[in-house]
Scaffold this motif. Structure first.
Motif, PDB file in Angstrom:
ATOM      1  N   THR A  19       0.775  -1.177   0.103  1.00 16.38           N
ATOM      2  CA  THR A  19      -0.043   0.079   0.160  1.00 16.38           C
ATOM      3  C   THR A  19       0.943   1.444  -0.005  1.00 16.38           C
ATOM      4  O   THR A  19       0.556   2.219  -0.514  1.00 16.38           O
ATOM      5  CB  THR A  19      -1.063  -0.108   1.266  1.00 16.38           C
ATOM      6  OG1 THR A  19      -1.825   1.132   1.058  1.00 16.38           O
ATOM      7  CG2 THR A  19      -0.236   0.134   2.548  1.00 16.38           C
ATOM      8  N   GLU A  20       2.260   1.098   0.780  1.00 20.57           N
ATOM      9  CA  GLU A  20       2.790   2.315   0.472  1.00 20.57           C
ATOM     10  C   GLU A  20       3.369   2.526  -0.780  1.00 20.57           C
ATOM     11  O   GLU A  20       3.622   3.828  -1.112  1.00 20.57           O
ATOM     12  CB  GLU A  20       4.203   2.053   1.665  1.00 20.57           C
ATOM     13  CG  GLU A  20       3.770   1.898   3.105  1.00 20.57           C
ATOM     14  CD  GLU A  20       5.177   1.831   3.843  1.00 20.57           C
ATOM     15  OE1 GLU A  20       5.738   2.870   4.343  1.00 20.57           O
ATOM     16  OE2 GLU A  20       5.561   0.831   4.107  1.00 20.57           O
ATOM     17  N   VAL A  21       3.662   1.598  -1.337  1.00 21.25           N
ATOM     18  CA  VAL A  21       4.378   1.818  -2.782  1.00 21.25           C
ATOM     19  C   VAL A  21       3.106   2.172  -3.813  1.00 21.25           C
ATOM     20  O   VAL A  21       3.366   3.135  -4.527  1.00 21.25           O
ATOM     21  CB  VAL A  21       4.793   0.465  -3.359  1.00 21.25           C
ATOM     22  CG1 VAL A  21       5.354   0.686  -4.756  1.00 21.25           C
ATOM     23  CG2 VAL A  21       6.190   0.064  -2.594  1.00 21.25           C
ATOM     24  N   ALA A  60       2.840   5.811  -5.845  1.00 24.84           N
ATOM     25  CA  ALA A  60       2.912   5.658  -7.496  1.00 24.84           C
ATOM     26  C   ALA A  60       1.766   6.271  -7.991  1.00 24.84           C
ATOM     27  O   ALA A  60       1.721   6.771  -9.260  1.00 24.84           O
ATOM     28  CB  ALA A  60       2.977   4.063  -7.867  1.00 24.84           C
ATOM     29  N   THR A  61       0.433   6.457  -7.527  1.00 27.32           N
ATOM     30  CA  THR A  61      -0.650   6.768  -8.049  1.00 27.32           C
ATOM     31  C   THR A  61      -0.946   8.259  -7.482  1.00 27.32           C
ATOM     32  O   THR A  61      -1.799   8.866  -8.283  1.00 27.32           O
ATOM     33  CB  THR A  61      -2.130   5.913  -7.397  1.00 27.32           C
ATOM     34  OG1 THR A  61      -1.830   6.147  -5.955  1.00 27.32           O
ATOM     35  CG2 THR A  61      -1.912   4.405  -7.790  1.00 27.32           C
ATOM     36  N   PHE A  62      -0.012   8.761  -6.658  1.00 29.44           N
ATOM     37  CA  PHE A  62      -0.005  10.016  -6.428  1.00 29.44           C
ATOM     38  C   PHE A  62       0.366  11.120  -7.475  1.00 29.44           C
ATOM     39  O   PHE A  62      -0.368  12.185  -7.727  1.00 29.44           O
ATOM     40  CB  PHE A  62       0.547  10.353  -5.216  1.00 29.44           C
ATOM     41  CG  PHE A  62       0.704  11.761  -4.509  1.00 29.44           C
ATOM     42  CD1 PHE A  62      -0.547  12.282  -3.820  1.00 29.44           C
ATOM     43  CD2 PHE A  62       1.399  12.811  -5.124  1.00 29.44           C
ATOM     44  CE1 PHE A  62      -0.780  13.781  -3.564  1.00 29.44           C
ATOM     45  CE2 PHE A  62       1.432  14.170  -4.593  1.00 29.44           C
ATOM     46  CZ  PHE A  62       0.572  14.583  -3.879  1.00 29.44           C
ATOM     47  N   ASP A  86       2.301   6.015 -14.666  1.00 31.32           N
ATOM     48  CA  ASP A  86       1.153   5.187 -15.295  1.00 31.32           C
ATOM     49  C   ASP A  86       0.961   3.903 -14.533  1.00 31.32           C
ATOM     50  O   ASP A  86       1.841   2.978 -14.901  1.00 31.32           O
ATOM     51  CB  ASP A  86       1.284   5.253 -16.789  1.00 31.32           C
ATOM     52  CG  ASP A  86       1.406   6.213 -17.310  1.00 31.32           C
ATOM     53  OD1 ASP A  86       0.377   7.252 -17.090  1.00 31.32           O
ATOM     54  OD2 ASP A  86       2.168   6.794 -18.221  1.00 31.32           O
ATOM     55  N   VAL A  87       0.133   3.739 -13.678  1.00 31.17           N
ATOM     56  CA  VAL A  87      -0.032   2.623 -12.792  1.00 31.17           C
ATOM     57  C   VAL A  87      -1.249   1.596 -13.554  1.00 31.17           C
ATOM     58  O   VAL A  87      -2.220   2.149 -13.930  1.00 31.17           O
ATOM     59  CB  VAL A  87      -0.269   3.019 -11.375  1.00 31.17           C
ATOM     60  CG1 VAL A  87      -0.695   1.531 -10.645  1.00 31.17           C
ATOM     61  CG2 VAL A  87       0.619   3.600 -10.586  1.00 31.17           C
ATOM     62  N   LYS A 106       7.520   9.911  -0.445  1.00 29.74           N
ATOM     63  CA  LYS A 106       6.317   9.761   0.260  1.00 29.74           C
ATOM     64  C   LYS A 106       5.578  10.815  -0.958  1.00 29.74           C
ATOM     65  O   LYS A 106       5.826  11.556  -1.780  1.00 29.74           O
ATOM     66  CB  LYS A 106       5.874  10.488   1.482  1.00 29.74           C
ATOM     67  CG  LYS A 106       6.854   9.739   2.466  1.00 29.74           C
ATOM     68  CD  LYS A 106       6.790  10.190   3.981  1.00 29.74           C
ATOM     69  CE  LYS A 106       7.660   9.926   5.068  1.00 29.74           C
ATOM     70  NZ  LYS A 106       7.722  10.715   5.999  1.00 29.74           N
ATOM     71  N   ARG A 107       4.229  10.667  -0.656  1.00 29.72           N
ATOM     72  CA  ARG A 107       3.191  11.435  -1.540  1.00 29.72           C
ATOM     73  C   ARG A 107       3.472  13.028  -0.960  1.00 29.72           C
ATOM     74  O   ARG A 107       3.945  13.006   0.305  1.00 29.72           O
ATOM     75  CB  ARG A 107       1.542  11.037  -1.129  1.00 29.72           C
ATOM     76  CG  ARG A 107       1.376   9.828  -1.761  1.00 29.72           C
ATOM     77  CD  ARG A 107      -0.293   9.667  -1.009  1.00 29.72           C
ATOM     78  NE  ARG A 107      -0.432   9.550   0.477  1.00 29.72           N
ATOM     79  CZ  ARG A 107      -1.484   9.334   1.075  1.00 29.72           C
ATOM     80  NH1 ARG A 107      -2.406   9.778   0.521  1.00 29.72           N
ATOM     81  NH2 ARG A 107      -1.300   9.271   2.372  1.00 29.72           N
ATOM     82  N   GLY A 108       3.330  13.980  -1.974  1.00 28.82           N
ATOM     83  CA  GLY A 108       3.656  15.234  -1.644  1.00 28.82           C
ATOM     84  C   GLY A 108       2.475  15.934  -0.923  1.00 28.82           C
ATOM     85  O   GLY A 108       1.794  17.045  -1.368  1.00 28.82           O
TER      86      GLY A 108
END
Length: 570
Positions: free
Chosen positions: A80-82, A86-88, A93-94, A344-346
């Motif tokens: 979930t961390e990855v 990646a989706t943020f 392109d996930v 991390k997410r920004g």
């Protein structure tokens, strides 16, 4: 009771048996092997997650579920961390299980204001049929080339002043990066006295107090938008306990802003020397240079030039880590950038504590903009009086204005602080573009508000525009003409903020979406839009949500006659 005497399972049920595989998503051995080969000897630290995601994206063109699961295992992270990282970010392109990967080539068309004025919507309508099914065409926010609008990115290569034919040609032969302008080379910079000031500081000939006094007397401020006094910031960070860290913000994403790119492309070592001096002043053993992903050629340039600086033994006092953004405007906010550097997410942090107290990896952190550091050498060598001797209308210093829109000669204009928009157009831009009459201007990019031409004689500097509901910010000036609809301009800007909201706080996430809907659908309800704007300003966590209503409020205040007109189109 013996085993044979135990009761059998009820009819219709089976005994519990251990699963054939562990619970959770399984890692594909082939994907794991591919990830390991891609990472090679690189460290598997948590803060390198975004860098490792870039490696996979660059190699495969997307991030598959199998590769993300393999990367999570290799880095000892929860999947979930990855996934959440990646989706943020927009440039990753996930591809979920069962989904088709994107086409091999992606064309991003900038639809921010300067490009919209130059015909981006026509490109978006025309390109899909011209490029065919093997090329994906998507909208994208500002790419930092507003003076050469409209701009498209084919993969990582930007096509300036784009038309359909040029984009089709670029898509047929995609490359990794275009050539950057010939910069001042390391040897030439050294022959011109470069790095002598740095040597004077690190060698003991000059003191930290000398540097702090020089930039303070010159009134050097943060030129990324906030305008915080540089000398004061250095002193505040130095007062915090060691070890201290340094984060450099090269993630200019404000629509209309491209001055940092200009200086990095042409004179990178003047910036690098200023950066190394600042790192020495706050005694930062590590410096993190965060550069936006839209500038691939600048990133490659910096890799080359920083290696020369290191080989020359000029950066022994600090290790420079180059970190790559991934398409998130919010990471221009200092605490969101720090979160991104940490992998991390920004998401912007709540404050206090401030970054100078608790910043990168929990340490006191100096955060500065590219242009601020660019001026350090000249100010210290030439003296504060040289810098303060420039300026107009009771303002002091130089300012680098990113000028785009309806002028003959857009570009970065080095002008006196306090120059007015009218003076900037006439003296530095060759006047208005042919067939256009000056109508309005953005004094500080998308978030700085909009003023009518009748108010074009206000000095453009920190503290001069706030009473009018605007600010100069990063000095991104977009000129509008009689051909432009102010409601359409404001809607374009609020849609940018809607897309770029990090989603962390409800006032910004929902407020920008609701404002865009209200502005796009039917007559504007001024009272309702004003109420929504107050809520966003008062309750949003960071400057994105707080400043997002500025263009809308400017149109309500300064262009009331346009409210009765139907919404214009580009």
């Amino acid at each position: 009771m013996s085993i044979s005497e135990q009761p059998s399972a009820p009819v219709g049920r089976t005994r519990n048996r251990p699963p054939r595989t562990p619970k959770g998503r399984q890692v594909d051995p082939q994907a794991l092997d591919e990830v390991r080969r891609l990472l090679g000897e690189r460290e598997r630290r948590r803060d390198l997650l975004i860098e490792h995601l870039h490696l996979i994206q660059d190699r495969c063109g997307h991030l598959s579920a199998a590769h993300l699961a393999a990367l999570a295992q290799e880095m000892r992270l929860a999947l979930t961390e990855v996934y959440e990282v990646a989706t943020f970010y927009a440039h990753f392109d996930v591809v979920k299980e069962g989904e088709k990967p994107p086409p091999p080539v992606t064309v991003r068309v900038c639809d921010s204001l300067s490009c919209a004025l130059a015909g981006a919507e026509r490109l978006l309508a025309e390109l899909p049929s011209r490029l065919g099914a093997n090329v994906r065409v998507v909208r994208a926010p500002c790419m930092g080339a507003c003076d050469r609008a409209p701009v498209c990115a084919v993969g990582h290569v930007q096509v300036m002043q784009a038309d359909a034919a040029r984009v089709v040609a670029a898509a047929a032969k995609p490359a990794h990066a275009h050539a950057y302008p010939t910069p001042v080379a390391f040897n030439a910079y050294v022959r011109g006295g470069g790095y002598e000031l740095l040597k004077a500081f690190t060698g003991g000939a000059r003191t930290r107090d000398d540097a702090i006094k020089a930039v303070s007397d010159a009134g050097l401020r943060g030129l990324g938008g906030a305008g915080f006094p540089t000398g004061r910031k250095w002193s505040l960070v130095r007062a915090e306990p060691a070890p201290r860290l340094f984060a450099v913000n090269a993630d200019e994403g404000e629509p209309g802003t491209f001055k940092d790119r200009y200086y990095l492309e042409r004179d990178p070592h003047r910036f690098i020397e200023g950066m190394l001096i600042a790192a020495w002043i706050v005694e930062a053993p590590d410096t993190y240079l965060y550069i936006r992903d839209e500038y691939p050629e600048v990133r490659l340039l910096l890799i080359e030039e920083l290696a020369k600086v290191e080989d020359a033994g000029l950066s022994k006092h600090t290790k420079v880590h180059l970190r790559r953004g991934a398409g998130a405007y919010i990471c221009g906010e200092e605490s969101a950038m720090i979160e991104s550097i940490e992998g991390k997410r920004g998401l912007p942090r709540h404050r206090p504590p401030y970054v100078a107290q608790v910043g990168l990896f929990g340490r006191p952190t100096l955060e500065q903009n590219v242009e601020t550091l660019y001026w350090v050498r000249d100010i210290v060598e030439k003296g504060a009086a040289w810098f303060t001797g420039q300026g107009r209308h009771d303002r002091k210093g130089f300012r680098s204005f990113s000028v785009s829109g309806r002028v003959k000669n857009p570009g970065v204009k080095l002008a006196p602080a306090g120059i007015t928009a009218r003076e900037l157009i006439v003296e530095f831009c060759g006047g208005m573009a042919d067939g256009h009459t000056f109508k309005a201007y953005l004094p500080g990019g998308a978030s700085g508000g909009i003023l009518p031409a009748s108010m074009a004689d206000i000095p453009l500097d920190f503290g001069t525009l706030e009473k009018h509901g605007c600010f100069v910010g990063s000095h991104a000036v977009v000129i509008l003409s009689d051909k432009d609809d102010m409601k359409a301009v404001a809607l374009n800007l609020i849609k940018f903020f809607e897309d770029e909201s990090c989603g962390q706080c409800t006032p910004c996430r929902v407020g920008t979406e609701k404002a865009a809907q209200l502005m796009a659908n039917g007559p504007w309800d001024a009272a309702l839009l004003d109420e929504l704007s107050i809520l966003m300003r008062d309750a949003s966590i960071c400057g994105l949500g707080q400043a997002a209503p500025n263009p809308l409020l400017s149109v309500l205040k300064y262009f009331p006659d346009e409210l009765r007109k139907p919404l214009g189109r580009w």
